[in-house]
Design a protein around this motif. Sequence first.
Motif, PDB file in Angstrom:
ATOM      1  N   CYS A 240       0.915  -1.165   0.236  1.00  0.00           N
ATOM      2  CA  CYS A 240       0.146   0.035   0.042  1.00  0.00           C
ATOM      3  C   CYS A 240       0.749   1.074  -0.121  1.00  0.00           C
ATOM      4  CB  CYS A 240      -0.990  -0.026   1.365  1.00  0.00           C
ATOM      5  SG  CYS A 240      -2.100  -1.210   1.333  1.00  0.00           S
ATOM      6  N   VAL A 241       0.629   2.237  -0.891  1.00  0.00           N
ATOM      7  CA  VAL A 241       1.482   3.248  -1.002  1.00  0.00           C
ATOM      8  C   VAL A 241       0.222   4.555  -1.148  1.00  0.00           C
ATOM      9  CG1 VAL A 241       3.023   4.652  -2.317  1.00  0.00           C
ATOM     10  CG2 VAL A 241       3.364   2.470  -2.275  1.00  0.00           C
ATOM     11  N   SER A 242       0.485   5.538  -0.202  1.00  0.00           N
ATOM     12  CA  SER A 242      -0.710   6.695  -0.161  1.00  0.00           C
ATOM     13  C   SER A 242      -0.445   7.489  -1.898  1.00  0.00           C
ATOM     14  CB  SER A 242      -0.037   7.544   0.840  1.00  0.00           C
ATOM     15  OG  SER A 242      -0.904   8.774   0.774  1.00  0.00           O
ATOM     16  N   LYS A 243      -1.718   7.892  -2.274  1.00  0.00           N
ATOM     17  CA  LYS A 243      -1.612   8.437  -3.263  1.00  0.00           C
ATOM     18  C   LYS A 243      -1.159  10.055  -3.321  1.00  0.00           C
ATOM     19  CE  LYS A 243      -5.412   5.664  -5.053  1.00  0.00           C
ATOM     20  NZ  LYS A 243      -6.782   5.787  -5.500  1.00  0.00           N
ATOM     21  N   ASN A 244      -1.429  10.508  -2.127  1.00  0.00           N
ATOM     22  CA  ASN A 244      -0.979  11.644  -1.862  1.00  0.00           C
ATOM     23  C   ASN A 244      -0.387  11.890  -0.444  1.00  0.00           C
ATOM     24  OD1 ASN A 244      -0.575  14.435  -1.457  1.00  0.00           O
ATOM     25  ND2 ASN A 244      -2.251  15.094  -3.008  1.00  0.00           N
ATOM     26  N   MET A 245       0.887  11.509  -0.298  1.00  0.00           N
ATOM     27  CA  MET A 245       1.114  11.275   1.330  1.00  0.00           C
ATOM     28  C   MET A 245       1.380  12.327   2.074  1.00  0.00           C
ATOM     29  SD  MET A 245       4.822   9.340   2.277  1.00  0.00           S
ATOM     30  CE  MET A 245       4.525   8.009   0.804  1.00  0.00           C
ATOM     31  N   THR A 246       1.900  13.710   1.273  1.00  0.00           N
ATOM     32  CA  THR A 246       1.938  15.066   1.861  1.00  0.00           C
ATOM     33  C   THR A 246       0.561  15.422   2.409  1.00  0.00           C
ATOM     34  OG1 THR A 246       3.857  15.462   0.598  1.00  0.00           O
ATOM     35  CG2 THR A 246       2.766  17.127   1.636  1.00  0.00           C
ATOM     36  N   LYS A 247      -0.491  15.290   1.540  1.00  0.00           N
ATOM     37  CA  LYS A 247      -1.714  15.603   1.807  1.00  0.00           C
ATOM     38  C   LYS A 247      -2.206  14.882   3.269  1.00  0.00           C
ATOM     39  CE  LYS A 247      -6.549  16.283  -0.059  1.00  0.00           C
ATOM     40  NZ  LYS A 247      -7.318  16.302  -1.211  1.00  0.00           N
ATOM     41  N   ASP A 248      -2.155  13.612   3.185  1.00  0.00           N
ATOM     42  CA  ASP A 248      -2.502  12.781   4.271  1.00  0.00           C
ATOM     43  C   ASP A 248      -1.967  13.149   5.572  1.00  0.00           C
ATOM     44  OD1 ASP A 248      -4.197  11.155   2.784  1.00  0.00           O
ATOM     45  OD2 ASP A 248      -2.831   9.565   2.402  1.00  0.00           O
ATOM     46  N   VAL A 249      -0.474  13.383   5.562  1.00  0.00           N
ATOM     47  CA  VAL A 249       0.190  13.775   6.890  1.00  0.00           C
ATOM     48  C   VAL A 249      -0.482  15.220   7.279  1.00  0.00           C
ATOM     49  CG1 VAL A 249       2.442  14.479   7.697  1.00  0.00           C
ATOM     50  CG2 VAL A 249       2.264  12.417   6.070  1.00  0.00           C
ATOM     51  N   ILE A 250      -0.554  16.043   6.137  1.00  0.00           N
ATOM     52  CA  ILE A 250      -1.000  17.462   6.705  1.00  0.00           C
ATOM     53  C   ILE A 250      -2.419  17.585   7.429  1.00  0.00           C
ATOM     54  CG2 ILE A 250      -1.730  19.736   5.801  1.00  0.00           C
ATOM     55  CD1 ILE A 250       0.750  19.532   3.841  1.00  0.00           C
ATOM     56  N   LYS A 251      -3.188  16.435   6.934  1.00  0.00           N
ATOM     57  CA  LYS A 251      -4.514  16.296   7.259  1.00  0.00           C
ATOM     58  C   LYS A 251      -4.360  15.853   8.719  1.00  0.00           C
ATOM     59  CE  LYS A 251      -8.998  14.008   6.431  1.00  0.00           C
ATOM     60  NZ  LYS A 251      -9.612  13.078   5.320  1.00  0.00           N
ATOM     61  N   ILE A 252      -3.539  14.643   8.956  1.00  0.00           N
ATOM     62  CA  ILE A 252      -3.453  14.328  10.369  1.00  0.00           C
ATOM     63  C   ILE A 252      -2.953  15.445  11.302  1.00  0.00           C
ATOM     64  CG2 ILE A 252      -2.039  12.782  11.728  1.00  0.00           C
ATOM     65  CD1 ILE A 252      -4.381  11.204  10.462  1.00  0.00           C
ATOM     66  N   LEU A 253      -1.855  16.170  10.941  1.00  0.00           N
ATOM     67  CA  LEU A 253      -1.180  17.111  11.688  1.00  0.00           C
ATOM     68  C   LEU A 253      -2.179  18.399  12.002  1.00  0.00           C
ATOM     69  CD1 LEU A 253       2.368  17.308  10.444  1.00  0.00           C
ATOM     70  CD2 LEU A 253       1.465  16.330  12.615  1.00  0.00           C
ATOM     71  N   SER A 254      -3.270  18.463  11.271  1.00  0.00           N
ATOM     72  CA  SER A 254      -4.206  19.233  11.457  1.00  0.00           C
ATOM     73  C   SER A 254      -5.158  19.087  12.750  1.00  0.00           C
ATOM     74  CB  SER A 254      -5.113  19.831  10.336  1.00  0.00           C
ATOM     75  OG  SER A 254      -5.824  18.879   9.958  1.00  0.00           O
ATOM     76  N   ASP A 255      -5.216  17.797  12.928  1.00  0.00           N
ATOM     77  CA  ASP A 255      -5.978  17.180  14.144  1.00  0.00           C
ATOM     78  C   ASP A 255      -5.472  17.872  15.563  1.00  0.00           C
ATOM     79  OD1 ASP A 255      -7.092  15.697  16.208  1.00  0.00           O
ATOM     80  OD2 ASP A 255      -7.754  14.193  14.773  1.00  0.00           O
TER      81      ASP A 255
END
Length: 467
Positions: A248-263
Amino acid sequence: MTDDKTICFMFATPAHPSHWLLAAITVLIVPSLSLEMFFKFDINKNMLLIKLSFFFYDCGIAPINLFLPTIARQRGIPILVIGMILTFMPIFNIVVRPATGYITDRWRCRKQVFMGASLLNAFFNLLIHFTPDFNGNGFAEDFDIMAHWKFWIFLVVITMRMLLWMVGDVLQDTICFEILGDDKKSYGRQRVWGGVGWGLSSLLVGVCVDWYSEDIEHKNYLPAYLIAVAFLLCHFIVASQLDSNQNCVSKNMTKDVIKILSDLKVCSYLVWAVFAGIFTAYVWCYLFLYIEDIANIYHQERLPWIKTIQGFSVTVECWIGEIPIYIMAGYILKRIGHMTAFSVSFAMFAMRFFLYSIIKDPLWVLPVEITNGVTATMAFVSGISYAAKVAPIGSAGTLQGLHGMAFHGIGVSLGSFVAGYSFKRIGSSASFKLLSYVAFAAFLIQVSVSQLIIRMSKSKENGTTDD
């Protein structure tokens, strides 16, 4: 050095007590590793291999990580400079761990990098022994030693070794969670074997260094380097057999991480990971120096076997303190939650540091180390498992790297600097007493903030929370 004692250490008969100790520990460890065979007919090869991986890796890392501050001081490096070194090296975690996670997630090379880091680490461990000694040069000021070329050779070698440890450490946790799949609550039952290895190696090295240095003024750490190399080579062999399927490889890893860090919950968790790193740095980097200090002041009769006492203190930390927490980690976190686990950890850190501050005999450190499970281990397991819980698919290595950045890079680095400065200015006992008050204040703040976030989450999510 190739004298008779060197030859005796490398090809010794079992007549010496240290060899009987090794034999006894082997008898205890090997059956333990076989328990899975006796109690499970359907043996999961990967689970057995990841257990062995944690075991051998920590066996190979512990001898140098634990004794590095005492090695540096014996070579003539002042305590303030040691504090700067221990501050400088963990800073690399801020870049190395997230970058390692991102690169190996992006190019699917996790296993190859993991194996390479282990093999190169074995080489740099041994290289420390051959770096030139600069003791007895008579430096007038603490920082004068930094102008000597021998100091920089030593610094480069130990820094390279530390970088390789960082790479291997974050990848090992990521591979473990990858193998576990949806069964992330079983992480502690795999990671516990690292604690077994850490405790075994520290005791073995302490006994061997004391024995090998029996008739000389200063301790000779050659046994530590040889033991570290042997275990890391064993780890390389085990790591080569691991199945690391990065499907499994994230399609948009940077976007996913930013979304998590906004929590907000994730951000607060990273802040508590920093505090856990600060408190852990005092134990990892300065406890051995403190044990030597109180031995020199109050009980000089302990000095001939001071390395054994230091090593055994870590064995108590791991075998009595850590193992129960690792085994029960899934149950504990399910019952109390990740943030409450941090609260318990900080409260116990306050008690642990206060007990250090009133100890006069190095042997009394041993019972205090039983608290390691509900202090450093509780905080570390909570952080690692929470990162695995909230990581988007394909971004596990990246988020584990962010946790490593917070705990090791910012926390341990800042803790090492403050500890080095306070040890120099107010002394070791006073430093631990002051830190006990800081840990208790962190406990009160963490509980208050966590409760506030939970109430905000309930209001926002209509009564549902995810700690």
